[in-house]
Design a protein around this motif. Structure first.
Motif, PDB file in Angstrom:
ATOM      1  N   UNK A   1       0.584  -0.869   0.232  1.00 34.19           N
ATOM      2  CA  UNK A   1       0.189  -0.456   0.211  1.00 34.19           C
ATOM      3  C   UNK A   1       0.830   1.354  -0.481  1.00 34.19           C
ATOM      4  N   UNK A   2       2.546   1.222   0.196  1.00 32.12           N
ATOM      5  CA  UNK A   2       3.001   2.565   0.276  1.00 32.12           C
ATOM      6  C   UNK A   2       4.515   2.151   0.205  1.00 32.12           C
ATOM      7  N   UNK A   3       5.158   3.146  -0.237  1.00 38.65           N
ATOM      8  CA  UNK A   3       6.599   2.797   0.043  1.00 38.65           C
ATOM      9  C   UNK A   3       7.129   2.341   1.153  1.00 38.65           C
ATOM     10  N   UNK A   4       6.606   2.343   1.972  1.00 35.57           N
ATOM     11  CA  UNK A   4       7.151   2.121   2.891  1.00 35.57           C
ATOM     12  C   UNK A   4       7.190   0.276   2.972  1.00 35.57           C
ATOM     13  N   UNK A   5       5.677  -0.090   2.471  1.00 40.18           N
ATOM     14  CA  UNK A   5       5.900  -1.263   2.550  1.00 40.18           C
ATOM     15  C   UNK A   5       6.643  -2.094   1.279  1.00 40.18           C
ATOM     16  N   UNK A   6       7.006  -1.437   0.589  1.00 34.24           N
ATOM     17  CA  UNK A   6       7.704  -2.087  -0.737  1.00 34.24           C
ATOM     18  C   UNK A   6       9.106  -1.892   0.268  1.00 34.24           C
ATOM     19  N   UNK A   7       9.562  -0.927   0.787  1.00 32.52           N
ATOM     20  CA  UNK A   7      10.978  -0.990   1.808  1.00 32.52           C
ATOM     21  C   UNK A   7      11.184  -2.172   2.655  1.00 32.52           C
ATOM     22  N   UNK A   8       9.526  -2.703   3.167  1.00 34.82           N
ATOM     23  CA  UNK A   8       9.572  -3.356   4.237  1.00 34.82           C
ATOM     24  C   UNK A   8      10.096  -4.786   3.270  1.00 34.82           C
ATOM     25  N   UNK A   9       9.011  -5.137   2.740  1.00 24.07           N
ATOM     26  CA  UNK A   9       9.210  -5.931   1.074  1.00 24.07           C
ATOM     27  C   UNK A   9      10.748  -6.540   0.531  1.00 24.07           C
ATOM     28  N   UNK A  10      11.808  -5.326   0.409  1.00 21.03           N
ATOM     29  CA  UNK A  10      12.590  -5.414  -0.246  1.00 21.03           C
ATOM     30  C   UNK A  10      13.497  -6.454   0.503  1.00 21.03           C
ATOM     31  N   UNK A  11      14.040  -5.711   1.662  1.00 26.16           N
ATOM     32  CA  UNK A  11      14.143  -6.093   3.033  1.00 26.16           C
ATOM     33  C   UNK A  11      14.077  -7.356   2.857  1.00 26.16           C
ATOM     34  N   UNK A  12      12.657  -7.972   3.512  1.00 31.57           N
ATOM     35  CA  UNK A  12      12.570  -8.991   3.797  1.00 31.57           C
ATOM     36  C   UNK A  12      13.230 -10.532   2.141  1.00 31.57           C
ATOM     37  N   UNK A  13      12.846  -9.673   0.733  1.00 33.66           N
ATOM     38  CA  UNK A  13      13.096 -10.429  -0.089  1.00 33.66           C
ATOM     39  C   UNK A  13      14.619 -10.956   0.219  1.00 33.66           C
ATOM     40  N   UNK A  14      15.326  -9.859   0.140  1.00 31.14           N
ATOM     41  CA  UNK A  14      16.959  -9.931   0.316  1.00 31.14           C
ATOM     42  C   UNK A  14      16.959 -11.121   1.407  1.00 31.14           C
ATOM     43  N   UNK A  15      16.949 -10.539   2.535  1.00 33.84           N
ATOM     44  CA  UNK A  15      17.221 -11.481   3.492  1.00 33.84           C
ATOM     45  C   UNK A  15      17.309 -12.685   3.157  1.00 33.84           C
ATOM     46  N   UNK A  16      16.469 -12.912   2.739  1.00 35.93           N
ATOM     47  CA  UNK A  16      15.451 -15.149   2.229  1.00 35.93           C
ATOM     48  C   UNK A  16      16.203 -15.080   1.396  1.00 35.93           C
ATOM     49  N   UNK A  17      16.865 -13.999   0.198  1.00 39.93           N
ATOM     50  CA  UNK A  17      17.673 -14.450  -0.539  1.00 39.93           C
ATOM     51  C   UNK A  17      16.404 -15.349  -2.377  1.00 39.93           C
ATOM     52  N   UNK A  18      15.590 -14.458  -2.138  1.00 38.75           N
ATOM     53  CA  UNK A  18      14.925 -14.805  -2.806  1.00 38.75           C
ATOM     54  C   UNK A  18      14.146 -16.064  -2.773  1.00 38.75           C
ATOM     55  N   UNK A  19      14.224 -17.497  -3.461  1.00 40.34           N
ATOM     56  CA  UNK A  19      13.180 -18.616  -3.270  1.00 40.34           C
ATOM     57  C   UNK A  19      14.465 -19.399  -2.653  1.00 40.34           C
ATOM     58  N   UNK A  20      15.368 -19.132  -1.822  1.00 38.85           N
ATOM     59  CA  UNK A  20      16.682 -19.906  -1.220  1.00 38.85           C
ATOM     60  C   UNK A  20      15.893 -20.837  -0.240  1.00 38.85           C
ATOM     61  N   UNK A  21      15.715 -19.020   0.813  1.00 43.13           N
ATOM     62  CA  UNK A  21      14.887 -19.924   2.636  1.00 43.13           C
ATOM     63  C   UNK A  21      13.966 -19.401   2.589  1.00 43.13           C
ATOM     64  N   UNK A  22      12.846 -20.681   2.658  1.00 47.98           N
ATOM     65  CA  UNK A  22      11.480 -20.497   3.566  1.00 47.98           C
ATOM     66  C   UNK A  22      11.504 -19.499   4.706  1.00 47.98           C
ATOM     67  N   UNK A  23      10.138 -19.464   5.178  1.00 47.51           N
ATOM     68  CA  UNK A  23       9.983 -18.134   5.875  1.00 47.51           C
ATOM     69  C   UNK A  23       8.215 -18.349   6.664  1.00 47.51           C
ATOM     70  N   UNK A  24       7.943 -18.351   7.345  1.00 47.49           N
ATOM     71  CA  UNK A  24       6.522 -19.004   8.295  1.00 47.49           C
ATOM     72  C   UNK A  24       4.845 -17.263   7.314  1.00 47.49           C
ATOM     73  N   UNK A  25       4.625 -18.072   7.256  1.00 48.28           N
ATOM     74  CA  UNK A  25       2.968 -17.127   6.403  1.00 48.28           C
ATOM     75  C   UNK A  25       1.872 -17.260   6.843  1.00 48.28           C
ATOM     76  N   UNK A  26       1.584 -16.016   7.379  1.00 49.38           N
ATOM     77  CA  UNK A  26       0.361 -15.933   8.693  1.00 49.38           C
ATOM     78  C   UNK A  26      -0.536 -15.995   6.906  1.00 49.38           C
ATOM     79  N   UNK A  27      -1.532 -17.516   6.631  1.00 48.04           N
ATOM     80  CA  UNK A  27      -3.257 -17.459   5.954  1.00 48.04           C
ATOM     81  C   UNK A  27      -3.666 -16.761   6.809  1.00 48.04           C
TER      82      UNK A  27
END
Length: 206
Positions: free
Chosen positions: A55-81
């Motif tokens: 919804x915002x640039x701050x959301x994109x900033x948060x997503x980018x950090x999370x994506x890079x820390x997981x190295x794309x498809x390499x590492x799994x993580x938790x998701x709340x459906x």
């Protein structure tokens, strides 16, 4: 080497995700016109698109950090459906009687958390491997009993093995183990101070 990171996808973004369970059915149409149907998958697999939650640039900033820390498809993580994340209906809180885990035999102290999906005479049982810390409540023959929970596997352990024939039940909130289903985020800046990520595909780890 891939690993699983015990961290949850950002809640504010995940809340807007769309998706759900997927199954695979092979259909063969015979010469007579009749169908033969078979499923090579014993279990369903869930997929989501978390893009609508941006919804915002701050959301994109948060997503980018999370994506890079997981190295794309390499590492799994938790998701709340956002639609299916507890042992009971979304409108109520988990109780110790929600799901039957099994029966005691006098020697087994550990039981796997599961969730049953029933409709009519048919049902399917889903293994729950990522319960939310502090949410698990268990009971033996309807009496709430303390347990030790492994929040990385979904195993609960009683101090004393339940007696033979005792019904073991539990209630809980849970996350789904997932990974990104892309190694690339296609980010677009539509207006000053606003951005859009059309697709953020997530897929369940099974």
């Amino acid at each position: 080497m891939s690993a699983f990171h015990e961290i949850r996808f950002p809640f504010a973004i995940g809340l807007g995700a769309s998706g759900g369970p997927e199954r695979r059915t092979e259909i063969v149409t015979l010469v007579s016109g009749r169908e033969e149907r078979n499923s090579p998958w014993a279990n369903s697999r869930r997929r989501w698109d978390a893009g609508p939650g941006i919804a915002s640039l701050d959301d994109i900033h948060t997503l980018l950090a999370f994506f890079e820390a997981r190295q794309g498809r390499l590492h799994g993580f938790r998701f709340r459906d956002p639609l299916d994340n507890r042992s009971c209906a979304p409108s109520v809180q988990p109780s110790p009687a929600d799901q039957v885990l099994g029966t005691g035999d006098g020697g087994t102290a550990a039981f796997q958390l599961v969730k049953h999906y029933a409709s009519g005479a048919q049902s399917w049982t889903r293994t729950i491997a990522k319960p939310v810390e502090g949410s698990v409540r268990a009971a033996i023959d309807g009496v709430e009993t303390p347990v030790t929970t492994d929040h990385t596997t979904g195993l609960i352990i009683f101090d004393t093995p339940p007696a033979p024939g005792a019904v073991i039940t539990a209630g809980f909130a849970f996350d789904c183990p997932v990974r990104f289903d892309t190694d690339r985020l296609d980010i677009a800046l539509d207006t000053i101070g606003a951005g859009a990520v059309p697709h953020v595909p997530l897929v369940e780890l099974i």
